[in-house]
Design a protein around this motif. Sequence first.
Motif, PDB file in Angstrom:
ATOM      1  N   ARG A 120      -0.624   9.827   5.273  1.00  0.00           N
ATOM      2  CA  ARG A 120       0.745  10.254   4.985  1.00  0.00           C
ATOM      3  C   ARG A 120       1.575  10.414   6.253  1.00  0.00           C
ATOM      4  NH1 ARG A 120       0.259  15.627   2.013  1.00  0.00           N
ATOM      5  NH2 ARG A 120      -1.641  15.837   3.257  1.00  0.00           N
ATOM      6  N   SER A 125      -5.718   7.927   1.519  1.00  0.00           N
ATOM      7  CA  SER A 125      -4.312   7.805   1.891  1.00  0.00           C
ATOM      8  C   SER A 125      -4.031   8.384   3.268  1.00  0.00           C
ATOM      9  CB  SER A 125      -3.416   8.489   0.852  1.00  0.00           C
ATOM     10  OG  SER A 125      -3.669   9.880   0.807  1.00  0.00           O
ATOM     11  N   THR A 164       6.747   9.361  -3.062  1.00  0.00           N
ATOM     12  CA  THR A 164       6.188  10.422  -2.227  1.00  0.00           C
ATOM     13  C   THR A 164       7.339  11.207  -1.610  1.00  0.00           C
ATOM     14  OG1 THR A 164       4.274   9.049  -1.700  1.00  0.00           O
ATOM     15  CG2 THR A 164       4.688  10.929  -0.273  1.00  0.00           C
ATOM     16  N   ASN A 220       0.801  -1.227   0.000  1.00  0.00           N
ATOM     17  CA  ASN A 220       0.000   0.000   0.000  1.00  0.00           C
ATOM     18  C   ASN A 220       0.833   1.276   0.000  1.00  0.00           C
ATOM     19  OD1 ASN A 220      -2.432  -1.448   0.048  1.00  0.00           O
ATOM     20  ND2 ASN A 220      -2.412  -1.580   2.279  1.00  0.00           N
ATOM     21  N   SER A 275      -1.754   4.109   0.819  1.00  0.00           N
ATOM     22  CA  SER A 275      -2.991   4.431   0.113  1.00  0.00           C
ATOM     23  C   SER A 275      -3.717   3.167  -0.309  1.00  0.00           C
ATOM     24  CB  SER A 275      -2.687   5.282  -1.116  1.00  0.00           C
ATOM     25  OG  SER A 275      -3.879   5.581  -1.829  1.00  0.00           O
ATOM     26  N   SER A 299      -7.333  12.399   2.072  1.00  0.00           N
ATOM     27  CA  SER A 299      -5.982  12.189   2.549  1.00  0.00           C
ATOM     28  C   SER A 299      -5.839  12.818   3.930  1.00  0.00           C
ATOM     29  CB  SER A 299      -4.963  12.801   1.580  1.00  0.00           C
ATOM     30  OG  SER A 299      -3.648  12.643   2.061  1.00  0.00           O
ATOM     31  N   VAL A 351       2.703   4.385  -1.315  1.00  0.00           N
ATOM     32  CA  VAL A 351       2.634   5.246  -2.498  1.00  0.00           C
ATOM     33  C   VAL A 351       4.046   5.476  -3.016  1.00  0.00           C
ATOM     34  CG1 VAL A 351       1.923   7.495  -3.382  1.00  0.00           C
ATOM     35  CG2 VAL A 351       0.577   6.369  -1.580  1.00  0.00           C
ATOM     36  N   ALA A 389       3.875   7.322   2.603  1.00  0.00           N
ATOM     37  CA  ALA A 389       2.411   7.405   2.569  1.00  0.00           C
ATOM     38  C   ALA A 389       1.831   6.049   2.187  1.00  0.00           C
ATOM     39  CB  ALA A 389       1.949   8.470   1.579  1.00  0.00           C
TER      40      ALA A 389
END
Length: 300
Positions: free
Chosen positions: A92, A90, A78, A73, A85, A122, A75, A83
């Motif tokens: 962070r 998401s 970044t 998962n 998502s 987010s 990201v 992070a």
Amino acid sequence: MSVAAAFKSLKSSAVLSWKPTGNLQKTVTNCIERTGRGLHSGDISTVRILPAVARAGRYFIFRSNIIRASIDNVVRDTPLCTALSRDGYSVRTVEHLLSALEACGVDNCRIEIDGSSNCDRSVEVPIFDGSAREWMEAINQSGLRVATDNAIPYSKVCITYGIDYPQQLLLQAPAIGCQWFSSSLLDESIYSNSIAPSRTFCIYEEVEHMRSLGLIKGGSAETAIVCSMSRGWVNPPLRYDNEPCRHKALDLIGDISLLAQEGNQGLLVAHIVAYKGGHSLHAEFVRRLVGNDVSQELTA
């Protein structure tokens, strides 16, 4: 050597191992709640760390969405934070929180996080002083406890057995029906009072067929409790309302004793749950224990 080649070399060597430590999985004892401002967004968010059962792992809950703390998962690319998502939502800047959870031994926990806006998809974990100290101190204040799933792992020897004869098409015996028996085998008195007196049982209509196969030639109403599919128990009274199920537990203990080696006891320090089993299933369970690495999940 390139990075890819170095990683391939490590992966194929015995240096890396994902075998378990042998320690029981842990979770937080109490709810931890902290509120703070995110480093990059500047928004206020509230994090609640809650206990979770064994094998649940660490996972975030954001707007009712589950985002597991897994590399799957993460990201990609970044900047200046990690992070996570999933499904368009998401979380962070998770790295400091996850660092504290990992180092403090929190193997399983539910991490609920809410942002200051109800529209954002987010949210950012609070930064506090830019370190993991706030999280570490909160975890230490809460303390840890063993994470259980009401079955395994278990801190003592326990057996739960279930039978359900109306659901077995060839042996519909309503007098037996669905039964359960559960007991912690803490000492000999529990076995002698609750399990040892339970007699073997059979279905009356199956007796002749079993004898034709060369079985139960020494069987009689004095050596077993006999249940007729239409007339109920032929030779009552039973010693317990669930005597057949208790006898299944008796058999299971005997079959699992075959796990014993070099004078060690065969019974496992675990909660063993069996349903509609028999000697073949018991033996296969023991074979799986002997033949497989203990880190593998048993499905027998």
